[in-house]
Design a protein around this motif. Structure first.
Motif, PDB file in Angstrom:
ATOM      1  N   ASP A  17      -3.628  21.118  -2.832  1.00  0.00           N
ATOM      2  CA  ASP A  17      -2.249  20.632  -2.952  1.00  0.00           C
ATOM      3  C   ASP A  17      -2.265  19.141  -2.641  1.00  0.00           C
ATOM      4  O   ASP A  17      -1.983  18.693  -1.533  1.00  0.00           O
ATOM      5  CB  ASP A  17      -1.345  21.389  -1.972  1.00  0.00           C
ATOM      6  N   TRP A  18      -2.588  18.360  -3.661  1.00  0.00           N
ATOM      7  CA  TRP A  18      -2.803  16.931  -3.457  1.00  0.00           C
ATOM      8  C   TRP A  18      -1.515  16.206  -3.070  1.00  0.00           C
ATOM      9  O   TRP A  18      -1.557  15.225  -2.317  1.00  0.00           O
ATOM     10  CB  TRP A  18      -3.410  16.301  -4.706  1.00  0.00           C
ATOM     11  N   VAL A  19      -0.386  16.650  -3.582  1.00  0.00           N
ATOM     12  CA  VAL A  19       0.887  15.983  -3.285  1.00  0.00           C
ATOM     13  C   VAL A  19       1.202  16.056  -1.800  1.00  0.00           C
ATOM     14  O   VAL A  19       1.502  15.045  -1.150  1.00  0.00           O
ATOM     15  CB  VAL A  19       2.032  16.598  -4.117  1.00  0.00           C
ATOM     16  N   THR A  20       1.125  17.260  -1.230  1.00  0.00           N
ATOM     17  CA  THR A  20       1.433  17.430   0.193  1.00  0.00           C
ATOM     18  C   THR A  20       0.432  16.680   1.066  1.00  0.00           C
ATOM     19  O   THR A  20       0.801  16.029   2.051  1.00  0.00           O
ATOM     20  CB  THR A  20       1.453  18.926   0.552  1.00  0.00           C
ATOM     21  N   ALA A  21      -0.843  16.759   0.686  1.00  0.00           N
ATOM     22  CA  ALA A  21      -1.869  16.071   1.470  1.00  0.00           C
ATOM     23  C   ALA A  21      -1.662  14.563   1.436  1.00  0.00           C
ATOM     24  O   ALA A  21      -1.695  13.892   2.478  1.00  0.00           O
ATOM     25  CB  ALA A  21      -3.249  16.428   0.942  1.00  0.00           C
ATOM     26  N   THR A  43      -9.240  10.519  -2.249  1.00  0.00           N
ATOM     27  CA  THR A  43      -9.413  11.527  -3.303  1.00  0.00           C
ATOM     28  C   THR A  43      -8.062  12.034  -3.794  1.00  0.00           C
ATOM     29  O   THR A  43      -7.814  12.108  -5.009  1.00  0.00           O
ATOM     30  CB  THR A  43     -10.253  12.702  -2.779  1.00  0.00           C
ATOM     31  N   ALA A  44      -7.180  12.387  -2.859  1.00  0.00           N
ATOM     32  CA  ALA A  44      -5.861  12.889  -3.247  1.00  0.00           C
ATOM     33  C   ALA A  44      -5.097  11.836  -4.037  1.00  0.00           C
ATOM     34  O   ALA A  44      -4.468  12.130  -5.063  1.00  0.00           O
ATOM     35  CB  ALA A  44      -5.074  13.300  -2.010  1.00  0.00           C
ATOM     36  N   ALA A  45      -5.139  10.579  -3.569  1.00  0.00           N
ATOM     37  CA  ALA A  45      -4.433   9.504  -4.274  1.00  0.00           C
ATOM     38  C   ALA A  45      -4.991   9.329  -5.682  1.00  0.00           C
ATOM     39  O   ALA A  45      -4.235   9.180  -6.660  1.00  0.00           O
ATOM     40  CB  ALA A  45      -4.549   8.206  -3.486  1.00  0.00           C
ATOM     41  N   GLY A  46      -6.315   9.335  -5.801  1.00  0.00           N
ATOM     42  CA  GLY A  46      -6.925   9.167  -7.121  1.00  0.00           C
ATOM     43  C   GLY A  46      -6.559  10.281  -8.076  1.00  0.00           C
ATOM     44  O   GLY A  46      -6.263  10.048  -9.255  1.00  0.00           O
ATOM     45  N   LEU A  47      -6.551  11.522  -7.591  1.00  0.00           N
ATOM     46  CA  LEU A  47      -6.215  12.662  -8.440  1.00  0.00           C
ATOM     47  C   LEU A  47      -4.754  12.652  -8.863  1.00  0.00           C
ATOM     48  O   LEU A  47      -4.397  13.182  -9.918  1.00  0.00           O
ATOM     49  CB  LEU A  47      -6.543  13.964  -7.717  1.00  0.00           C
ATOM     50  N   LEU A  48      -3.899  12.025  -8.051  1.00  0.00           N
ATOM     51  CA  LEU A  48      -2.469  11.913  -8.380  1.00  0.00           C
ATOM     52  C   LEU A  48      -2.161  10.669  -9.217  1.00  0.00           C
ATOM     53  O   LEU A  48      -1.003  10.407  -9.531  1.00  0.00           O
ATOM     54  CB  LEU A  48      -1.633  11.884  -7.096  1.00  0.00           C
ATOM     55  N   GLY A  49      -3.201   9.905  -9.554  1.00  0.00           N
ATOM     56  CA  GLY A  49      -2.987   8.698 -10.343  1.00  0.00           C
ATOM     57  C   GLY A  49      -2.488   7.525  -9.520  1.00  0.00           C
ATOM     58  O   GLY A  49      -2.000   6.548 -10.072  1.00  0.00           O
ATOM     59  N   ARG A  50      -2.623   7.590  -8.201  1.00  0.00           N
ATOM     60  CA  ARG A  50      -2.176   6.514  -7.309  1.00  0.00           C
ATOM     61  C   ARG A  50      -3.364   5.586  -7.046  1.00  0.00           C
ATOM     62  O   ARG A  50      -3.985   5.591  -5.979  1.00  0.00           O
ATOM     63  CB  ARG A  50      -1.626   7.102  -6.004  1.00  0.00           C
ATOM     64  N   HIS A  51      -3.690   4.789  -8.035  1.00  0.00           N
ATOM     65  CA  HIS A  51      -4.909   3.980  -7.988  1.00  0.00           C
ATOM     66  C   HIS A  51      -4.892   2.976  -6.839  1.00  0.00           C
ATOM     67  O   HIS A  51      -5.901   2.805  -6.135  1.00  0.00           O
ATOM     68  CB  HIS A  51      -5.085   3.254  -9.324  1.00  0.00           C
ATOM     69  N   VAL A  52      -3.783   2.294  -6.627  1.00  0.00           N
ATOM     70  CA  VAL A  52      -3.711   1.281  -5.580  1.00  0.00           C
ATOM     71  C   VAL A  52      -3.968   1.904  -4.214  1.00  0.00           C
ATOM     72  O   VAL A  52      -4.751   1.386  -3.397  1.00  0.00           O
ATOM     73  CB  VAL A  52      -2.338   0.571  -5.605  1.00  0.00           C
ATOM     74  N   GLU A  53      -3.326   3.033  -3.966  1.00  0.00           N
ATOM     75  CA  GLU A  53      -3.506   3.707  -2.686  1.00  0.00           C
ATOM     76  C   GLU A  53      -4.918   4.256  -2.525  1.00  0.00           C
ATOM     77  O   GLU A  53      -5.474   4.265  -1.417  1.00  0.00           O
ATOM     78  CB  GLU A  53      -2.487   4.836  -2.534  1.00  0.00           C
ATOM     79  N   CYS A  54      -5.500   4.721  -3.629  1.00  0.00           N
ATOM     80  CA  CYS A  54      -6.872   5.223  -3.597  1.00  0.00           C
ATOM     81  C   CYS A  54      -7.833   4.110  -3.177  1.00  0.00           C
ATOM     82  O   CYS A  54      -8.669   4.284  -2.280  1.00  0.00           O
ATOM     83  CB  CYS A  54      -7.262   5.774  -4.968  1.00  0.00           C
TER      84      CYS A  54
END
Length: 548
Positions: A17-21, A43-54
């Motif tokens: 559950d990448w969103v919650t994490a 990892t969670a940020a990257g999988l959610l398309g949040r490149h900057v945060e990743c």
């Protein structure tokens, strides 16, 4: 944030559950997170398309590892930073992080597993420079390191890379076997999510490139299930949609294909992956071209080019349908000069043969068909074997040898049918009809045309449907004339010159002259006037001829 909140984030990550994490970890200061939590946040940020945060999380993790003198973890984070920035088109940053990884790995033992990860970075650099043997050696070293240290992520990535390199050097059966080996590791859930996604997409793309439709369909279905199990997943879903769209086009669901390709483009935009948008645009152009939506197809190819994706050979095939054969021929000749690898040549040759036959370049088309036959035999992939048989049949037919064309066309029809590629089956049936008609079997020819027409009508393949309607129109033809010869004869009877006939039928003047020679021989006449008289006598035209 309360300790229970961090525990919830860790539990959410564990179940995918990448969103919650991501939400849980991103609301606290990075300094309060452990090194592992920073990695997992990235990892969670990257999988959610949040490149900057990743990237931010990886940089924090890298700084912490370097400050603590933890070289192994610093190298791994530098590797991930090099990979994720490259994926998002930040080539300068990627090169910088690759250099940092190289610098740090020098301080590790010769057999350290991190040297395998750095070998992968060297492999990508070598491939970019066209140094394929060096890239192959790097992939081998990475695979050996992964196997020695039981690093499943590294082993899966390296095995997949070895497969693609084997394919690019002409060893396609070996390459496909290596892709299968990598995919089994992924399907068995031996790899972590980011690396699983990379292997899925890389392997499916490899299958698509060599015409292995069955493997492509099987692994795309697996990728689709993998994506569906992960709430909020954005990374890799664009590529999954592209592959679904490609399969839908092959299987005849063109409306569904366009929907999937539009979805892929939107997801690529959300991911900030501009290069990948070009692939989705090109694939949409292919569907639009087959439907006869010429302006929309041209716009799609233009968008592909704007995003760095080669719009050929699809654009050349569009130009052929618009009568711009000189431009199409020049584009294909340029592509043939530029393209050298066996996989790349195999992808180009079927379209190149089609364009060159339309331009009446028979000798060159024959040479390309021989090359395509050899590649298809070496690769052993059903889609490429079908394309090679169809191309061979088309060249035999164009040469005026319908009997020689029939075995190839029948082989192609059977192969495409086995793959469920209805449009390709119908195209081959049209050529079969032309061959049978030339041999005097007009009843069977008409049955093939009628079957093809039904398929084209169901698909919405307007250009192909119009061509079949022209061929079906005359019914049983006199003197053994083919449908195309009747079209030429009608225009002769209307008083048109060879140049005007060529323009009307989108043929070369040389092809028109060859048709006229065949017509005169079949009618046993020696002049256009006598041929026109035959046309009127047999009611092939109704109006009086007008001279031009």
């Amino acid at each position: 944030m309360a300790v229970t909140g961090l525990e919830q984030a860790r539990a959410a990550y564990a179940r995918g559950d990448w969103v919650t994490a991501f939400t849980g970890w991103s609301t606290v200061e990075p300094t309060t997170l452990s090194s592992q939590e920073l990695d997992d946040l990235a990892t969670a940020a990257g999988l959610l398309g949040r490149h900057v945060e990743c990237v931010a999380a990886l940089q924090h993790a890298f700084t912490r590892a370097q400050g603590a003198g933890d070289l192994p973890h610093a190298v791994r984070r530098a590797f991930r930073l090099a990979m994720t920035t490259a994926t998002h088109g930040q080539q300068a940053l990627s090169a910088g992080w690759a250099a940092r990884a190289e610098e740090l790995v020098a301080g590790l033992d010769d057999d350290a597993v991190e040297r395998g990860w750095v070998a992968l970075l060297r492999m990508f650099a070598a491939l970019g420079a066209g140094a394929v043997p060096e890239a192959a050696a790097c992939a081998d070293r990475a695979a050996a390191a992964g196997r020695l240290h039981h690093d499943q992520d590294l082993l899966a990535m390296a095995t997949c890379a070895r497969g693609r390199i084997a394919m690019y050097t002409g060893r396609v059966p070996l390459g496909l076997a290596l892709l299968d080996e990598a995919m089994v590791r992924v399907v068995a859930e031996e790899t972590s999510p980011v690396f699983a996604g990379h292997v899925y997409c890389t392997a499916i793309e490899g299958c698509q490139e060599v015409g292995d439709v069955a493997r492509m369909a099987e692994w795309t279905a697996a990728l689709e299930q993998w994506c569906a199990r992960q709430p909020g997943l954005l990374a890799f879903t664009g590529q999954c949609a592209v592959h679904r769209g490609q399969l839908m086009r092959l299987r005849g669901d063109w409306s569904g294909a366009l929907e999937e390709l539009a979805l892929a483009a939107r997801r690529y935009e959300q991911e900030h992956s501009p290069d990948a948008i070009g692939l989705a645009a090109y694939e949409a152009g292919e569907v639009r071209r087959l439907r006869g939506e010429h302006a929309a197809a041209e716009a799609a190819y233009e968008r592909a080019a704007d995003h760095g994706h080669e719009p050929q050979p699809g654009l050349a095939l569009l130009w052929v349908s618009l009568g711009r054969t000189a431009a199409a021929r020049s584009a294909v000749e340029r592509l043939l000069d530029e393209t050298s690898g066996p996989v790349q040549r195999a992808r180009l040759l079927p379209s190149a043969v089609e364009v060159l036959l339309a331009c009446d370049e028979q000798p060159t088309a024959d040479e390309l068909v021989d090359e395509l036959d050899a590649l298809a035999a070496d690769f052993g992939c059903a889609g490429l074997l079908a394309a090679a048989a169809a191309a061979h049949g088309a060249t035999e037919l164009a040469r005026g040898d319908p009997a020689g064309a029939l075995p190839y066309l029948r082989k192609a029809r059977s192969a495409w049918a086995g793959l469920g590629c209805s449009y390709e089956v119908a195209r081959v049936r049209v050529r079969l009809a032309q061959a049978l008609d030339s041999m005097g079997d007009q009843a069977t020819a008409r049955a093939e045309l009628e079957a093809a027409r039904r398929t084209f009508a169901e698909l919405g393949a307007a250009p192909a449907l119009r061509e079949v309607d022209r061929l079906l129109g005359p019914g049983v033809l006199p003197a053994g004339l083919t449908a195309r010869e009747v079209e030429v004869l009608r225009l002769v009877a209307a008083g048109q010159s060879n140049a005007r006939i060529a323009s009307s039928l989108v043929l070369s003047e040389k092809t028109v002259a060859r048709h006229l020679s065949n017509i005169f021989a079949k009618l046993d006449v020696s002049s256009r006037t006598a041929a026109a008289a035959f046309a009127f006598e047999h009611e092939l035209v109704q109006e009086s001829p007008t001279r031009t």
